[in-house]
Design a protein around this motif. Structure first.
Motif, short mmCIF file in Angstrom:
data_model
loop_
_atom_site.label_atom_id
_atom_site.label_comp_id
_atom_site.label_asym_id
_atom_site.label_seq_id
_atom_site.Cartn_x
_atom_site.Cartn_y
_atom_site.Cartn_z
N ASN A 273 44.97 36.53 38.82
CA ASN A 273 45.92 37.34 38.22
C ASN A 273 47.43 36.84 38.82
O ASN A 273 48.12 37.73 39.15
N GLY A 274 47.40 35.67 38.95
CA GLY A 274 48.78 35.03 39.23
C GLY A 274 49.23 35.67 40.76
O GLY A 274 48.83 35.67 41.70
N GLY A 275 50.88 35.95 40.42
CA GLY A 275 51.47 36.62 41.52
C GLY A 275 51.04 37.77 42.06
O GLY A 275 51.23 38.25 43.17
N ALA A 276 49.91 38.52 41.48
CA ALA A 276 49.48 39.73 41.94
C ALA A 276 48.14 39.58 42.74
O ALA A 276 47.58 40.35 43.14
N SER A 277 47.71 38.26 42.62
CA SER A 277 46.24 38.03 43.04
C SER A 277 45.95 38.14 44.20
O SER A 277 44.94 38.74 44.64
N GLY A 278 46.96 37.78 45.32
CA GLY A 278 46.80 37.92 46.70
C GLY A 278 46.60 39.56 47.09
O GLY A 278 45.61 39.70 48.12
N LEU A 279 47.37 40.34 46.76
CA LEU A 279 47.20 41.65 47.11
C LEU A 279 45.98 42.27 46.22
O LEU A 279 45.37 43.40 46.80
N ASN A 280 45.59 41.87 45.06
CA ASN A 280 44.53 42.30 44.38
C ASN A 280 43.25 41.96 45.22
O ASN A 280 42.31 42.79 45.41
N MET A 281 43.20 40.63 45.90
CA MET A 281 41.92 40.19 46.62
C MET A 281 42.13 41.04 47.96
O MET A 281 40.86 41.54 48.43
N LEU A 282 43.22 41.22 48.49
CA LEU A 282 43.39 41.78 49.80
C LEU A 282 42.80 43.33 49.58
O LEU A 282 42.00 43.83 50.30
N GLN A 283 43.01 44.20 48.54
CA GLN A 283 42.76 45.28 48.25
C GLN A 283 41.12 45.38 48.12
O GLN A 283 40.33 46.39 48.66
N HIS A 284 40.56 44.56 47.28
CA HIS A 284 38.96 44.68 47.38
C HIS A 284 38.43 44.25 48.73
O HIS A 284 37.17 44.86 48.99
N ALA A 285 38.76 43.38 49.45
CA ALA A 285 38.28 42.96 50.78
C ALA A 285 38.44 44.03 51.47
O ALA A 285 37.33 44.07 52.63
N ILE A 286 39.49 44.82 51.74
CA ILE A 286 39.62 45.87 52.58
C ILE A 286 38.42 46.94 52.48
O ILE A 286 37.63 47.22 53.18
N ARG A 287 38.56 47.29 51.12
CA ARG A 287 37.29 47.97 50.75
C ARG A 287 35.81 47.73 50.97
O ARG A 287 35.03 48.43 51.38
N ALA A 288 35.73 46.26 50.71
CA ALA A 288 34.19 45.77 51.21
C ALA A 288 33.96 45.72 52.76
O ALA A 288 32.78 46.45 53.01
N VAL A 289 35.14 45.48 53.31
CA VAL A 289 34.69 45.59 54.82
C VAL A 289 34.44 46.96 55.27
O VAL A 289 33.72 47.31 55.99
N TYR B 265 53.70 40.28 41.67
CA TYR B 265 54.12 40.70 40.32
C TYR B 265 53.89 39.11 39.77
O TYR B 265 53.85 38.31 39.84
N GLY B 266 52.87 39.67 38.58
CA GLY B 266 52.53 38.33 37.93
C GLY B 266 51.88 38.69 36.60
O GLY B 266 51.60 39.72 35.94
N MET B 267 51.19 37.59 35.63
CA MET B 267 50.52 37.52 34.72
C MET B 267 51.46 37.83 33.50
O MET B 267 51.33 38.86 32.75
N MET B 268 52.34 36.91 33.26
CA MET B 268 53.29 36.71 32.08
C MET B 268 52.55 36.92 30.83
O MET B 268 51.49 36.21 30.76
N GLU B 269 52.81 38.10 30.12
CA GLU B 269 51.92 37.92 28.77
C GLU B 269 53.14 38.34 27.53
O GLU B 269 53.26 39.61 27.36
#
Length: 381
Positions: A80-96, A361-365
């Motif tokens: 998800n481009g510019g939003a990918s870092g925080l997207n992965m962080l959100q899921h990783a936090i929940r997983a831990v 901020y990302g994923m130009m469409e």
């Protein structure tokens, strides 16, 4: 009992323009080794893996896990481009927090050949491929040039106002040994630079580089003696305006009230801000959406807060000076924020930095980007 998650490591590789003998797989390997070296973990302690990359295809995170000898209990791919870092962080936090993993390595890397970059521009999505590529459009530069012109008209800005932001970020980059561009940038050089898509010049467009970033999300207490960073609030919104707006407002304007309310903070409490900066106009849009500009004229805000570094924005130099390593750009601001809060910023360290805000901020469409997210971090010290 629910366990707490913290960010206990953040590192990256030097950004390079057109390096030889480099592959995306090698970048991922090297940044993982750097992360292990920084945190003192061994390979077998990594039980979660998340990866973002445009040029890793056809491989996925599981292929990298196999190559590197990892045996993750939790795994994730994100593009998800510019939003990918925080997207992965959100899921990783929940997983831990849920006990699915104890130590998750979040990695992002890209190495582009000329053909890779052309392919990404032309086939970024089905919409781009079917509706924009046949027009032989020049990629995102032309679309963000329109947004820049709109902001200039609406807020009474001149090119020099955007140049002021670029110069301020270049000043920060001087203290970042990983940045691709560290030499000073003067206003006359900015104003006379080659135009890319009016009113944008080369200094308004992120330079493509090869590079990698990594963070470690772990169970609190797993690593002793390592500075940790806590997530105070994290929010995301995707497909904000369905392309019905003018592009000068993002989903951050919707999630900002909840972000601040949940954190118990306000913009004046933030010590450093890292905004996804593919173009200067988007830094201004995000800062306004997040409540940092308030009722001050945008030109005055740029002059009084950004140019003076009174509000430290994109202290790595941002992607405009450090470079944009493809999907790793989505992790760039997060790594810099953790670096600042851990006190490892070196010559660019913001004194007393305890709280940081990072936005994605990302994923130009077709017209605008679809994803926006933000996180407020706090030093665990």
């Amino acid at each position: 009992m629910r366990q707490k998650a913290v960010i206990s490591g953040a590192t990256g590789l030097p950004y390079q323009r057109r390096p030889e003998g480099v592959t995306t797989g090698l970048l991922l390997r090297d940044v993982l080794l750097a992360l292990l070296g920084q945190t003192g973990l061994i390979r077998d302690q990594i039980d979660g893996l998340a990866i973002s990359s445009f040029t890793l295809r056809p491989d996925k995170a599981i292929d990298i896990a196999w190559r590197f000898g990892l045996r993750p209990r939790w795994i994730m791919d994100d593009q998800n481009g510019g939003a990918s870092g925080l997207n992965m962080l959100q899921h990783a936090i929940r997983a831990v927090e849920s006990g699915d993993a104890n130590a998750i390595a979040i990695l992002a890397a890209d190495h582009f050949s000329g053909a890779d970059f052309v392919d990404l521009n032309n086939n970024y999505s089905r919409t781009v491929r079917d509706h924009l590529s046949p027009l032989q459009f020049s990629g995102p530069n032309s679309l963000f040039a329109i947004l820049t012109s709109q902001m200039m008209d609406r807020d009474g800005l001149e090119r020099s106002d955007f140049g002021t932001l670029c110069i301020a970020q270049r000043q920060w980059a001087a203290g970042n040994p990983r940045a691709a561009y560290r030499q000073p940038l003067a206003m006359d050089v900015y104003r006379s630079a080659k135009r890319v898509a009016g009113p944008l010049s080369v200094f308004d467009c992120v330079p493509v580089v090869s590079g990698a970033e990594a963070i470690l999300v772990s169970r609190e207490g797993l690593l002793r003696g390592i500075p940790s960073v806590k997530v105070r609030s994290l929010k995301a919104l995707h497909n904000f305006d369905r392309h019905e707006g003018n592009g000068l407002t993002t989903g951050l304007s919707v999630i900002a009230p909840e972000l601040w309310a949940e954190s118990g903070l306000e913009p004046s409490d933030i010590d450093v801000v890292q905004c996804y900066d593919d173009y200067p106009v988007m830094v201004m849009v995000q800062l306004r959406d997040l409540g940092f500009v308030r009722d001050v004229p945008l030109r005055d805000f740029i002059k009084d807060r950004i140019a003076t570094h009174a509000l430290p924005v994109n202290t790595s130099g941002g992607q405009l000076s450090a470079g944009q390593p493809g999907a790793a750009g989505g992790l760039h601001g997060l790594v810099e924020a953790v670096t600042q809060l851990a006190g490892r910023g070196g010559d660019r360290q913001v004194a007393g930095a305890r709280r940081a805000l990072v936005s994605g901020y990302g994923m130009m469409e077709y017209r605008y980007c679809l994803c926006a997210n933000a996180v407020i971090l706090e030093s665990g010290a």
